[in-house]
Design a protein around this motif. Structure first.
Motif, short mmCIF file in Angstrom:
data_model
loop_
_atom_site.label_atom_id
_atom_site.label_comp_id
_atom_site.label_asym_id
_atom_site.label_seq_id
_atom_site.Cartn_x
_atom_site.Cartn_y
_atom_site.Cartn_z
N LEU A 216 -17.06 -16.55 -5.86
CA LEU A 216 -17.31 -17.86 -6.49
C LEU A 216 -16.12 -18.81 -6.36
O LEU A 216 -16.07 -19.84 -7.04
CB LEU A 216 -17.69 -17.67 -7.96
CG LEU A 216 -19.04 -16.99 -8.20
CD1 LEU A 216 -19.24 -16.72 -9.69
CD2 LEU A 216 -20.19 -17.85 -7.65
N HIS B 58 -18.21 -17.77 -16.75
CA HIS B 58 -17.91 -18.96 -15.94
C HIS B 58 -18.23 -20.27 -16.65
O HIS B 58 -17.64 -21.31 -16.35
CB HIS B 58 -18.64 -18.89 -14.60
CG HIS B 58 -18.02 -17.94 -13.63
ND1 HIS B 58 -18.35 -16.60 -13.58
CD2 HIS B 58 -17.06 -18.13 -12.69
CE1 HIS B 58 -17.64 -16.01 -12.64
NE2 HIS B 58 -16.84 -16.90 -12.08
N ASP C 255 -24.69 -15.28 -19.41
CA ASP C 255 -24.66 -15.05 -17.96
C ASP C 255 -25.50 -13.80 -17.68
O ASP C 255 -25.16 -12.71 -18.15
CB ASP C 255 -23.21 -14.83 -17.49
CG ASP C 255 -23.10 -14.73 -15.98
OD1 ASP C 255 -23.98 -14.11 -15.36
OD2 ASP C 255 -22.13 -15.27 -15.42
N THR D 249 -25.54 -19.28 -15.36
CA THR D 249 -24.29 -18.72 -15.86
C THR D 249 -24.26 -18.92 -17.37
O THR D 249 -25.26 -19.24 -17.98
CB THR D 249 -23.06 -19.35 -15.17
OG1 THR D 249 -21.90 -18.59 -15.52
CG2 THR D 249 -22.85 -20.80 -15.56
N LEU E 73 -15.66 -23.10 -17.82
CA LEU E 73 -14.94 -23.92 -16.84
C LEU E 73 -15.57 -25.30 -16.70
O LEU E 73 -14.89 -26.26 -16.30
CB LEU E 73 -14.90 -23.22 -15.48
CG LEU E 73 -14.21 -21.86 -15.43
CD1 LEU E 73 -14.14 -21.37 -13.99
CD2 LEU E 73 -12.82 -21.91 -16.04
N LEU F 230 -24.51 -22.56 -12.57
CA LEU F 230 -23.37 -22.15 -11.76
C LEU F 230 -23.19 -23.14 -10.61
O LEU F 230 -23.63 -22.89 -9.48
CB LEU F 230 -23.59 -20.72 -11.25
CG LEU F 230 -22.39 -19.97 -10.70
CD1 LEU F 230 -21.28 -19.88 -11.75
CD2 LEU F 230 -22.82 -18.56 -10.28
N HIS G 138 -12.11 -16.17 -18.14
CA HIS G 138 -12.11 -17.56 -17.71
C HIS G 138 -11.72 -18.52 -18.83
O HIS G 138 -11.35 -19.67 -18.57
CB HIS G 138 -13.50 -17.96 -17.18
CG HIS G 138 -13.81 -17.39 -15.83
ND1 HIS G 138 -14.37 -16.15 -15.67
CD2 HIS G 138 -13.63 -17.90 -14.58
CE1 HIS G 138 -14.53 -15.91 -14.38
NE2 HIS G 138 -14.09 -16.95 -13.69
N TRP H 38 -19.94 -14.35 -21.02
CA TRP H 38 -20.00 -12.96 -20.56
C TRP H 38 -20.16 -12.06 -21.77
O TRP H 38 -19.34 -12.09 -22.68
CB TRP H 38 -18.74 -12.60 -19.77
CG TRP H 38 -18.91 -11.37 -18.95
CD1 TRP H 38 -18.51 -10.11 -19.25
CD2 TRP H 38 -19.54 -11.28 -17.65
NE1 TRP H 38 -18.84 -9.23 -18.23
CE2 TRP H 38 -19.47 -9.93 -17.24
CE3 TRP H 38 -20.14 -12.22 -16.81
CZ2 TRP H 38 -19.98 -9.50 -16.02
CZ3 TRP H 38 -20.65 -11.77 -15.60
CH2 TRP H 38 -20.57 -10.44 -15.21
N VAL I 277 -16.65 -22.58 -8.40
CA VAL I 277 -16.06 -22.99 -9.69
C VAL I 277 -15.31 -24.32 -9.54
O VAL I 277 -14.79 -24.65 -8.47
CB VAL I 277 -15.11 -21.91 -10.23
CG1 VAL I 277 -15.89 -20.67 -10.63
CG2 VAL I 277 -14.02 -21.55 -9.23
N GLU J 42 -11.81 -13.77 -8.68
CA GLU J 42 -12.81 -14.80 -8.36
C GLU J 42 -13.33 -14.61 -6.94
O GLU J 42 -14.53 -14.77 -6.68
CB GLU J 42 -12.20 -16.19 -8.51
CG GLU J 42 -13.21 -17.30 -8.74
CD GLU J 42 -13.92 -17.20 -10.08
OE1 GLU J 42 -15.07 -16.69 -10.08
OE2 GLU J 42 -13.37 -17.63 -11.10
#
Length: 228
Positions: free
Chosen positions: A169, A103, A54, A20, A106, A13, A134, A23, A173, A164
């Motif tokens: 975060l 996350h 995560d 991370t 990303l 992360l 995301h 999800w 990010v 977010e």
């Protein structure tokens, strides 16, 4: 029907020292929707093998009936431990593609040229693509055949700026999904934070947050069934 589910391989992360990944609910809920529809599911990730989970998505307050069901499903867990490498994928082999969020995407999938080509090729072949939470950020480098951003003028949603902020975060990010989709010319809409919300624009289906993952999968199944 054959569905390719694309997961992240990124496990850090930013510079926080925290873990991370993907999800869990955003894989679990769609996975069972696809299974119940009789679809053949293939899981892929940039590095192949076991993608990072995560850890926050498996804490007690994030667990759901779907996540518990997934973790109790040995076939599902075996598939998760043995994802194929994304660069080995041939888009022609699948009827549709689904991207869970978390996350992690990303950092890796959003910058992955192979992922961008997969999405572009699938849509140009007249086959649908769905992305949740995301994962719509993975569209940032995708283009139409004329070179314009893929999301330009399209109805889209994804993890909101305020969601977010809610997980603190915003400064961690690499980019904010809502801002990025708007910047690219997407017709971005949203509902209240953490509420299910799915948007469909032709072959492109997007969901706002974890609660939207099951409904996004339902929308995908319904669309594919209606157009089979």
């Amino acid at each position: 029907m054959k569905v390719l589910v694309v997961l992240t391989s990124h496990d850090r992360l930013g510079d926080t020292g925290r873990a991370t990944g993907f999800w869990l609910e955003e894989l679990a809920a769609p996975y069972h929707r696809f299974k119940e529809a009789g679809w053949e599911i293939t899981l892929a990730s940039p590095k192949g093998g076991q993608p990072p989970l995560d850890p926050k998505s498996n804490e007690p307050d994030a667990q759901t009936d779907q996540t518990r069901r997934f973790e109790a499903d040995m076939e599902a867990m075996t598939a998760l431990a043995n994802t194929i490498r994304l660069d080995s994928v041939n888009a022609d082999d699948y009827d549709t593609v689904f991207y869970p969020g978390g996350h992690g995407p990303l950092w890796d999938l959003a910058e992955d040229a192979g992922s961008a080509r997969l999405i572009e090729t699938t849509l140009r072949a007249g086959k649908p693509v769905a992305l949740v939470c995301h994962a719509p950020g993975v569209l940032r480098h995708t283009r139409n055949e004329d070179g314009t951003p893929l999301v330009q003028g399209r109805k889209v949603t994804g993890f909101t700026n305020t969601e977010e902020e809610g997980v603190q975060l915003t400064e961690v990010v690499p980019f904010l999904v809502e801002d990025e989709l708007r910047k690219l010319g997407g017709n971005y809409t949203k509902q209240a934070d953490w509420q299910p919300y799915v948007v469909q624009d032709g072959l492109l289906i997007t969901g706002q947050n974890p609660a939207s993952s099951g409904p996004a999968a339902d929308a995908l199944v319904e669309f594919v069934s209606a157009n089979a």
